[in-house]
Design an enzyme around this catalytic site. Structure first.
Site, PDB file in Angstrom:
ATOM      1  N   CYS A 110       2.332  -2.535  -4.519  1.00 28.75           N
ATOM      2  CA  CYS A 110       2.293  -3.692  -5.409  1.00 28.75           C
ATOM      3  C   CYS A 110       0.852  -4.180  -5.583  1.00 28.75           C
ATOM      4  CB  CYS A 110       3.176  -4.809  -4.858  1.00 28.75           C
ATOM      5  SG  CYS A 110       4.936  -4.450  -4.927  1.00 28.75           S
ATOM      6  N   HIS A 152       6.335 -10.861  -7.648  1.00 30.25           N
ATOM      7  CA  HIS A 152       7.170 -10.315  -6.585  1.00 30.25           C
ATOM      8  C   HIS A 152       8.557 -10.955  -6.667  1.00 30.25           C
ATOM      9  CE1 HIS A 152       4.070  -8.424  -3.739  1.00 30.25           C
ATOM     10  NE2 HIS A 152       5.050  -7.544  -3.878  1.00 30.25           N
ATOM     11  N   GLU A 185       1.625 -13.700  -7.993  1.00 24.26           N
ATOM     12  CA  GLU A 185       0.426 -13.315  -7.245  1.00 24.26           C
ATOM     13  C   GLU A 185      -0.833 -13.624  -8.060  1.00 24.26           C
ATOM     14  OE1 GLU A 185       0.592 -12.385  -4.245  1.00 24.26           O
ATOM     15  OE2 GLU A 185       2.656 -11.688  -3.963  1.00 24.26           O
TER      16      GLU A 185
END
Length: 246
Positions: free
Chosen positions: A185, A204, A119
């Protein structure tokens, strides 16, 4: 939720907080301090793939950063986080203060991921989904007055490329994402980025067996950690004789 149940959940968090390679109750100012977190159970994820992978990481298997003297202490702290906004909002800053990490890597599970997903960004607002305590943050926001979007200082696309090259051996593919999903998250990532965006990363992982095992994901995360350290070294951000991390 009663106070006894809350205390029990916090006890679980502390139970899984440990240092490996070199044990210490505080950060080692002469070594490389790494903080790696996974998450506990939530919703259908009774066994959270993120924690199952994180707890299999062997610090001795992390390739050494370039130009760092061999024998420099490598202090790795693992921590399981409760999937709760209030816990993350208080515990994550405490972990930064206690461990003074040169690198913080948060790992979470995504039910829609089919690959290891790095991410690049995190959001400050839009947190409307209740956590395991059936709560949402005040104003559906992580940090009051914070920017809507924060970007990690790491070049995630470069690491995705390296993971996909390594997949010829590991069998684990990687993807880049710009949206961590506006749940715990995303919230956790933003909280750490607000502390130090240049030393924070989020990964992730898919659910267990869809398609990777916990062992395969642990190998991929280890490669990521090595590449994060390499990027920090390239920026001159792994200085061993300072008491604070810039």
């Amino acid at each position: 939720m009663g106070s006894s149940e809350t205390e029990a959940k916090l006890e679980v968090i502390q139970k899984f907080e440990k240092s490996t390679t070199k044990s210490s109750d505080t950060a080692d100012e002469e070594g490389i301090n790494i903080l790696i977190t996974g998450f506990g159970p939530f919703r259908d994820h009774v066994v959270n793939a993120s924690w199952e992978a994180v707890k299999l990481i062997n610090p001795d298997g992390i390739p050494w950063p370039p130009n760092i003297p061999r024998g420099t202490p490598l202090n790795v702290t693992f921590c399981q986080l409760e999937v709760a906004y209030t816990t993350v909002n208080t515990h994550v800053p405490d972990l930064w203060a206690k461990n003074k990490p040169h690198l913080t890597v948060h790992v979470g599970v995504s039910g829609i991921a089919k690959a290891i997903t790095l991410e690049q960004y995190a959001h400050n607002g839009g947190y409307c989904s209740p956590d395991v305590r059936e709560c949402v943050p005040d104003n559906n926001m992580c940090v009051k007055g914070g920017y809507e979007l924060l970007q990690s200082g790491f070049n995630m696309a470069d690491i995705v490329n390296k993971l996909n090259i390594a997949s010829q051996t590991t069998g684990v593919r990687a993807e880049l994402s710009h949206d961590p999903g506006r749940f715990l998250c995303d919230f956790t990532y933003y909280r750490s980025l607000s502390i130090n965006k240049d030393r924070t990363a989020f990964i992730h992982v898919p659910p267990l067996g869809k398609p990777f095992t916990a062992e395969e994901m642990a190998v991929a995360i280890t490669i990521c950690v090595s590449e994060f350290l390499r990027q920090l070294q390239g920026k001159g951000m792994l200085v061993m004789d300072v008491t604070t991390n810039g």
